[in-house]
Design a protein around this motif. Structure first.
Motif, PDB file in Angstrom:
ATOM      1  N   THR A  62       0.945  -1.127  -0.135  1.00  0.00           N
ATOM      2  CA  THR A  62      -0.020   0.063  -0.001  1.00  0.00           C
ATOM      3  C   THR A  62       0.860   1.170  -0.019  1.00  0.00           C
ATOM      4  O   THR A  62       2.108   1.149   0.573  1.00  0.00           O
ATOM      5  N   THR A  63       0.203   2.070  -0.566  1.00  0.00           N
ATOM      6  CA  THR A  63       1.056   3.662  -0.583  1.00  0.00           C
ATOM      7  C   THR A  63      -0.037   4.586  -0.579  1.00  0.00           C
ATOM      8  O   THR A  63      -1.468   4.223  -0.882  1.00  0.00           O
ATOM      9  N   GLU A 185       7.451  -4.143  -4.502  1.00  0.00           N
ATOM     10  CA  GLU A 185       7.373  -4.726  -3.303  1.00  0.00           C
ATOM     11  C   GLU A 185       6.229  -5.825  -3.313  1.00  0.00           C
ATOM     12  O   GLU A 185       6.551  -6.881  -2.608  1.00  0.00           O
ATOM     13  N   ALA A 186       5.003  -5.457  -3.902  1.00  0.00           N
ATOM     14  CA  ALA A 186       4.072  -6.607  -4.060  1.00  0.00           C
ATOM     15  C   ALA A 186       4.662  -8.103  -4.574  1.00  0.00           C
ATOM     16  O   ALA A 186       4.217  -8.962  -4.247  1.00  0.00           O
ATOM     17  N   ARG A 187       5.161  -7.722  -5.788  1.00  0.00           N
ATOM     18  CA  ARG A 187       5.659  -8.895  -6.563  1.00  0.00           C
ATOM     19  C   ARG A 187       6.748  -9.575  -5.691  1.00  0.00           C
ATOM     20  O   ARG A 187       6.752 -10.967  -5.464  1.00  0.00           O
ATOM     21  N   LYS A 188       7.615  -9.266  -4.751  1.00  0.00           N
ATOM     22  CA  LYS A 188       8.560  -9.687  -3.868  1.00  0.00           C
ATOM     23  C   LYS A 188       7.798 -10.532  -3.040  1.00  0.00           C
ATOM     24  O   LYS A 188       8.078 -11.853  -2.421  1.00  0.00           O
ATOM     25  N   GLU A 189       6.771  -9.856  -2.551  1.00  0.00           N
ATOM     26  CA  GLU A 189       5.993 -10.396  -1.451  1.00  0.00           C
ATOM     27  C   GLU A 189       5.266 -11.866  -1.853  1.00  0.00           C
ATOM     28  O   GLU A 189       4.991 -12.670  -1.128  1.00  0.00           O
ATOM     29  N   ALA A 190       4.770 -11.543  -2.929  1.00  0.00           N
ATOM     30  CA  ALA A 190       4.057 -12.768  -3.537  1.00  0.00           C
ATOM     31  C   ALA A 190       4.922 -13.774  -3.717  1.00  0.00           C
ATOM     32  O   ALA A 190       4.798 -15.176  -3.487  1.00  0.00           O
ATOM     33  N   VAL A 191       6.078 -13.613  -4.352  1.00  0.00           N
ATOM     34  CA  VAL A 191       7.151 -14.796  -4.560  1.00  0.00           C
ATOM     35  C   VAL A 191       7.415 -15.519  -3.318  1.00  0.00           C
ATOM     36  O   VAL A 191       7.504 -16.732  -3.249  1.00  0.00           O
ATOM     37  N   ALA A 192       7.908 -14.571  -2.390  1.00  0.00           N
ATOM     38  CA  ALA A 192       8.220 -15.102  -0.858  1.00  0.00           C
ATOM     39  C   ALA A 192       7.003 -15.974  -0.405  1.00  0.00           C
ATOM     40  O   ALA A 192       7.220 -17.076   0.137  1.00  0.00           O
ATOM     41  N   ASP A 193       5.864 -15.475  -0.563  1.00  0.00           N
ATOM     42  CA  ASP A 193       4.668 -16.159  -0.227  1.00  0.00           C
ATOM     43  C   ASP A 193       4.497 -17.411  -0.917  1.00  0.00           C
ATOM     44  O   ASP A 193       4.320 -18.689  -0.226  1.00  0.00           O
ATOM     45  N   ALA A 194       4.736 -17.770  -2.119  1.00  0.00           N
ATOM     46  CA  ALA A 194       4.709 -18.903  -3.010  1.00  0.00           C
ATOM     47  C   ALA A 194       5.705 -19.956  -2.405  1.00  0.00           C
ATOM     48  O   ALA A 194       5.542 -21.200  -2.244  1.00  0.00           O
ATOM     49  N   ILE A 195       6.900 -19.419  -2.117  1.00  0.00           N
ATOM     50  CA  ILE A 195       8.008 -20.508  -1.917  1.00  0.00           C
ATOM     51  C   ILE A 195       7.659 -20.973  -0.363  1.00  0.00           C
ATOM     52  O   ILE A 195       8.123 -22.164  -0.212  1.00  0.00           O
ATOM     53  N   GLY A 245      -6.976   8.569   1.717  1.00  0.00           N
ATOM     54  CA  GLY A 245      -6.934   7.343   1.891  1.00  0.00           C
ATOM     55  C   GLY A 245      -5.723   6.625   1.503  1.00  0.00           C
ATOM     56  O   GLY A 245      -4.597   7.403   1.248  1.00  0.00           O
ATOM     57  N   GLU A 246      -5.475   5.248   1.204  1.00  0.00           N
ATOM     58  CA  GLU A 246      -4.522   4.534   0.629  1.00  0.00           C
ATOM     59  C   GLU A 246      -4.677   3.904  -0.768  1.00  0.00           C
ATOM     60  O   GLU A 246      -5.836   3.458  -0.808  1.00  0.00           O
ATOM     61  N   ASN A 247      -3.851   3.553  -1.537  1.00  0.00           N
ATOM     62  CA  ASN A 247      -4.061   2.736  -2.576  1.00  0.00           C
ATOM     63  C   ASN A 247      -3.273   1.279  -2.297  1.00  0.00           C
ATOM     64  O   ASN A 247      -2.233   1.361  -1.857  1.00  0.00           O
ATOM     65  N   ALA A 248      -3.926   0.398  -2.571  1.00  0.00           N
ATOM     66  CA  ALA A 248      -3.464  -1.140  -2.651  1.00  0.00           C
ATOM     67  C   ALA A 248      -3.158  -1.672  -3.935  1.00  0.00           C
ATOM     68  O   ALA A 248      -3.929  -1.482  -4.834  1.00  0.00           O
ATOM     69  N   TYR A 249      -1.936  -2.360  -4.068  1.00  0.00           N
ATOM     70  CA  TYR A 249      -1.661  -2.974  -5.102  1.00  0.00           C
ATOM     71  C   TYR A 249      -1.279  -4.419  -4.939  1.00  0.00           C
ATOM     72  O   TYR A 249      -0.466  -4.679  -4.046  1.00  0.00           O
TER      73      TYR A 249
END
Length: 261
Positions: A62-63, A185-195, A245-249
């Motif tokens: 988010t940002t 940052e969202a992509r890195k988190e997604a890959v870490a979650d998959a691993i 507010g904030e935007n979520a990606y």
């Protein structure tokens, strides 16, 4: 004698056919990897098929938005199309001039729609007849899409636009001019979650997680802004109050790992 030779010929042909069948079976078994074993002495199984683990991972970042896209329209009614258009043109010209004066650049102003619509009156039938509609005037709608890059001026811009003739709005979208860093940052988190998921599955199955075979990203859908607990900025009392507010990606990836059994 002839019968004996015929019988011997049939016997030889049968042996040849049986031998050929045995060779074909052996070749098929060799192609399928039957009888072969890996380095640990375990059967390889069917050649070309490998045990894998497939998982999906999700990442979210988010940002705070740094830009707003506002849809504004001027709607004018008159007896004739010419009168409605002239009134609309004057009001929209005043709105565009005020927006530019407020610091909105030419590249951030874009006409988003224009229409001229006849207006009808539909009389109520009195004697069971169906009277035709009566033309009573025309309506002209002119819309403009505005990118506001200084969010501190958003409330003031909305207030002034309405004062100058804007009488219809199509909504406000808070976004980011350059969201690449937060998407990364969202992509890195997604890959870490998959691993992490793949490791849990491998451990539960009693196998060893092998090499990465495939990694792909699913097309993401924009998420509506998430309201903050408090307003991000305070605006003047005579301006429209705005909460950014904030935007979520969100990013979702599909990952396939080999399995070392």
């Amino acid at each position: 004698m002839i019968a004996t030779r015929f019988a011997r010929t049939l016997h030889v042909a049968a042996l040849a056919a049986a031998f050929a069948g045995a060779l074909a079976a052996a070749a098929a078994a060799d192609d399928n990897g039957a009888g072969k074993r890996d380095a640990k002495g375990r059967p390889d199984g069917i050649r070309g098929r490998q045990a894998v683990i497939k998982v999906s991972g999700e990442g979210r970042a988010t940002t705070v938005p740094d830009m707003a896209i506002v849809q504004l329209s001027v709607v004018k009614d008159a007896k004739t199309a010419r009168e409605a258009l002239d009134a609309n043109n004057k009001a929209m010209a005043d709105v565009l001039a005020a927006l530019k004066e407020a610091g909105i650049a030419e590249r951030d102003l874009q006409t988003s729609g224009f229409s001229i619509n006849p207006q009808y009156n539909y009389p109520q039938p009195n004697d069971g007849s169906n009277p035709p509609p009566q033309l009573v005037g025309y309506q002209v709608v002119n819309g403009v899409s505005v990118r506001v890059r200084d969010l501190a001026k958003l409330g003031e811009i909305l207030d002034k636009s309405v004062s100058l003739g804007v009488n219809q709005g199509g909504g406000i979208e808070f976004t980011n001019d350059k969201p690449e860093d937060v998407i990364t940052e969202a992509r890195k988190e997604a890959v870490a979650d998959a691993i992490a998921k793949a490791r849990v599955l491998a451990e539960a199955a009693g196998v060893e997680l092998g090499r990465l075979i495939e990694l792909s990203e699913q097309p993401s859908r924009p998420e509506p802004p998430v309201p903050m607990r408090s307003m991000a900025k305070e605006f003047a009392a005579d301006a429209v109050p705005v909460a950014t507010g904030e935007n979520a990606y969100n990013v979702t990836v599909n990952v396939t790992f080999a399995v070392n059994q």
